[in-house]
Design a protein around this motif. Structure first.
Motif, PDB file in Angstrom:
ATOM      1  N   HIS A  19      19.440  -9.118  -1.910  1.00 42.54           N
ATOM      2  CA  HIS A  19      18.057  -9.575  -1.896  1.00 42.54           C
ATOM      3  C   HIS A  19      17.338  -9.246  -0.588  1.00 42.54           C
ATOM      4  N   TYR A  20      18.045  -9.093   0.518  1.00 45.49           N
ATOM      5  CA  TYR A  20      17.377  -8.698   1.757  1.00 45.49           C
ATOM      6  C   TYR A  20      16.943  -7.233   1.702  1.00 45.49           C
ATOM      7  N   VAL A  21      17.684  -6.412   1.007  1.00 44.94           N
ATOM      8  CA  VAL A  21      17.271  -5.028   0.791  1.00 44.94           C
ATOM      9  C   VAL A  21      16.001  -5.009  -0.060  1.00 44.94           C
ATOM     10  N   LEU A  22      15.945  -5.879  -1.055  1.00 42.43           N
ATOM     11  CA  LEU A  22      14.755  -5.968  -1.900  1.00 42.43           C
ATOM     12  C   LEU A  22      13.536  -6.401  -1.085  1.00 42.43           C
ATOM     13  N   ILE A  23      13.724  -7.382  -0.204  1.00 47.10           N
ATOM     14  CA  ILE A  23      12.624  -7.859   0.644  1.00 47.10           C
ATOM     15  C   ILE A  23      12.138  -6.722   1.549  1.00 47.10           C
ATOM     16  N   GLY A  24      13.055  -6.003   2.168  1.00 53.36           N
ATOM     17  CA  GLY A  24      12.674  -4.900   3.052  1.00 53.36           C
ATOM     18  C   GLY A  24      11.885  -3.828   2.316  1.00 53.36           C
ATOM     19  N   ASN A  25      12.340  -3.465   1.127  1.00 50.46           N
ATOM     20  CA  ASN A  25      11.613  -2.485   0.326  1.00 50.46           C
ATOM     21  C   ASN A  25      10.251  -3.016  -0.100  1.00 50.46           C
ATOM     22  N   LEU A  26      10.207  -4.273  -0.505  1.00 57.00           N
ATOM     23  CA  LEU A  26       8.950  -4.876  -0.929  1.00 57.00           C
ATOM     24  C   LEU A  26       7.927  -4.850   0.206  1.00 57.00           C
ATOM     25  N   VAL A  27       8.342  -5.221   1.392  1.00 57.38           N
ATOM     26  CA  VAL A  27       7.431  -5.218   2.549  1.00 57.38           C
ATOM     27  C   VAL A  27       6.980  -3.799   2.876  1.00 57.38           C
ATOM     28  N   ALA A  28       7.923  -2.865   2.934  1.00 56.45           N
ATOM     29  CA  ALA A  28       7.579  -1.484   3.292  1.00 56.45           C
ATOM     30  C   ALA A  28       6.626  -0.863   2.277  1.00 56.45           C
ATOM     31  N   PHE A  29       6.906  -1.016   0.992  1.00 57.22           N
ATOM     32  CA  PHE A  29       6.049  -0.403  -0.027  1.00 57.22           C
ATOM     33  C   PHE A  29       4.712  -1.123  -0.159  1.00 57.22           C
ATOM     34  N   THR A  30       4.676  -2.430   0.079  1.00 55.99           N
ATOM     35  CA  THR A  30       3.399  -3.149   0.025  1.00 55.99           C
ATOM     36  C   THR A  30       2.495  -2.698   1.166  1.00 55.99           C
ATOM     37  N   PHE A  31       3.027  -2.630   2.381  1.00 56.39           N
ATOM     38  CA  PHE A  31       2.225  -2.130   3.499  1.00 56.39           C
ATOM     39  C   PHE A  31       1.839  -0.671   3.267  1.00 56.39           C
ATOM     40  N   GLY A  32       2.767   0.113   2.734  1.00 51.50           N
ATOM     41  CA  GLY A  32       2.451   1.504   2.420  1.00 51.50           C
ATOM     42  C   GLY A  32       1.311   1.611   1.432  1.00 51.50           C
ATOM     43  N   PHE A  33       1.308   0.750   0.427  1.00 53.06           N
ATOM     44  CA  PHE A  33       0.209   0.740  -0.549  1.00 53.06           C
ATOM     45  C   PHE A  33      -1.117   0.387   0.115  1.00 53.06           C
ATOM     46  N   VAL A  34      -1.120  -0.668   0.922  1.00 52.23           N
ATOM     47  CA  VAL A  34      -2.360  -1.103   1.584  1.00 52.23           C
ATOM     48  C   VAL A  34      -2.899   0.009   2.487  1.00 52.23           C
ATOM     49  N   ILE A  35      -2.026   0.624   3.264  1.00 51.42           N
ATOM     50  CA  ILE A  35      -2.451   1.670   4.197  1.00 51.42           C
ATOM     51  C   ILE A  35      -2.955   2.904   3.455  1.00 51.42           C
ATOM     52  N   THR A  36      -2.205   3.349   2.431  1.00 54.89           N
ATOM     53  CA  THR A  36      -2.640   4.552   1.712  1.00 54.89           C
ATOM     54  C   THR A  36      -3.931   4.306   0.937  1.00 54.89           C
ATOM     55  N   LEU A  37      -4.081   3.120   0.362  1.00 51.46           N
ATOM     56  CA  LEU A  37      -5.315   2.803  -0.355  1.00 51.46           C
ATOM     57  C   LEU A  37      -6.502   2.750   0.616  1.00 51.46           C
ATOM     58  N   TYR A  38      -6.308   2.087   1.745  1.00 51.28           N
ATOM     59  CA  TYR A  38      -7.370   2.008   2.752  1.00 51.28           C
ATOM     60  C   TYR A  38      -7.799   3.409   3.190  1.00 51.28           C
ATOM     61  N   ARG A  39      -6.822   4.241   3.524  1.00 53.28           N
ATOM     62  CA  ARG A  39      -7.148   5.583   3.994  1.00 53.28           C
ATOM     63  C   ARG A  39      -7.818   6.407   2.896  1.00 53.28           C
ATOM     64  N   GLN A  40      -7.363   6.243   1.679  1.00 55.43           N
ATOM     65  CA  GLN A  40      -7.952   6.997   0.569  1.00 55.43           C
ATOM     66  C   GLN A  40      -9.412   6.616   0.358  1.00 55.43           C
ATOM     67  N   LEU A  41      -9.717   5.343   0.523  1.00 58.05           N
ATOM     68  CA  LEU A  41     -11.078   4.868   0.280  1.00 58.05           C
ATOM     69  C   LEU A  41     -11.999   4.999   1.484  1.00 58.05           C
ATOM     70  N   MET A  42     -11.447   4.954   2.695  1.00 53.32           N
ATOM     71  CA  MET A  42     -12.292   4.864   3.883  1.00 53.32           C
ATOM     72  C   MET A  42     -12.320   6.122   4.761  1.00 53.32           C
ATOM     73  N   VAL A  43     -11.368   7.006   4.626  1.00 49.85           N
ATOM     74  CA  VAL A  43     -11.311   8.195   5.479  1.00 49.85           C
ATOM     75  C   VAL A  43     -11.737   9.405   4.653  1.00 49.85           C
ATOM     76  N   ASP A  44     -12.836  10.024   5.058  1.00 51.03           N
ATOM     77  CA  ASP A  44     -13.414  11.119   4.275  1.00 51.03           C
ATOM     78  C   ASP A  44     -12.524  12.353   4.190  1.00 51.03           C
ATOM     79  N   THR A  45     -11.683  12.564   5.185  1.00 45.70           N
ATOM     80  CA  THR A  45     -10.893  13.794   5.224  1.00 45.70           C
ATOM     81  C   THR A  45      -9.600  13.722   4.418  1.00 45.70           C
TER      82      THR A  45
END
Length: 137
Positions: A72-98
């Protein structure tokens, strides 16, 4: 969906992107329409590739665990990494023109794995015990 399949799928994706970033960051980024990286950017991409490769090895090893509650700690680590990855990639996709439209693939990939690992964590016996209203010792 079985946890072994999700972990092995994450391991496969991690090893592909990890090795590509470690050994050919410019080539990988050109597939997204980016110019070549400067020296610090190339170094950071290579370091990120090594982290992805480490996650891939960890996920593959965890896929061999006899029970999902043991990892379950491996699951938590993956969940945190992919959730932050989603937030960052979505933000950049919507807010960075390049950022090119092809980078929506990264948004979908991170969201998909965040959802899968969230499901695994909450559905696992360890996640269920951690989130239940009555705590067991």
């Amino acid at each position: 969906m079985k946890y072994r399949l999700i972990l092995r799928l994450a391991a496969f994706v991690g090893i592909v992107f990890g090795l590509a970033l470690m050994f050919g960051p410019d080539a990988l980024l050109r597939t997204y329409g980016a110019d070549s990286l400067n020296t610090p950017g190339r170094g950071m991409a290579m370091l990120y590739g090594s982290v992805l490769t480490g996650f891939a090895v960890m996920n593959f090893a965890a896929s061999r665990a006899p029970d999902v509650a043991e990892i379950h700690y491996v699951l938590i680590g993956n969940l945190v990494a992919f959730t932050f990855g989603f937030v960052i990639t979505l933000y950049r996709q919507l807010m960075v023109d390049t950022v090119p439209d092809t980078a929506w693939f990264n948004v979908i990939l991170n969201f998909g794995f965040a959802a899968l690992f969230g499901y695994l964590y909450v559905a696992s016996p360890a996640g269920y015990r951690l989130h239940s209203t009555t705590r067991h010792a």
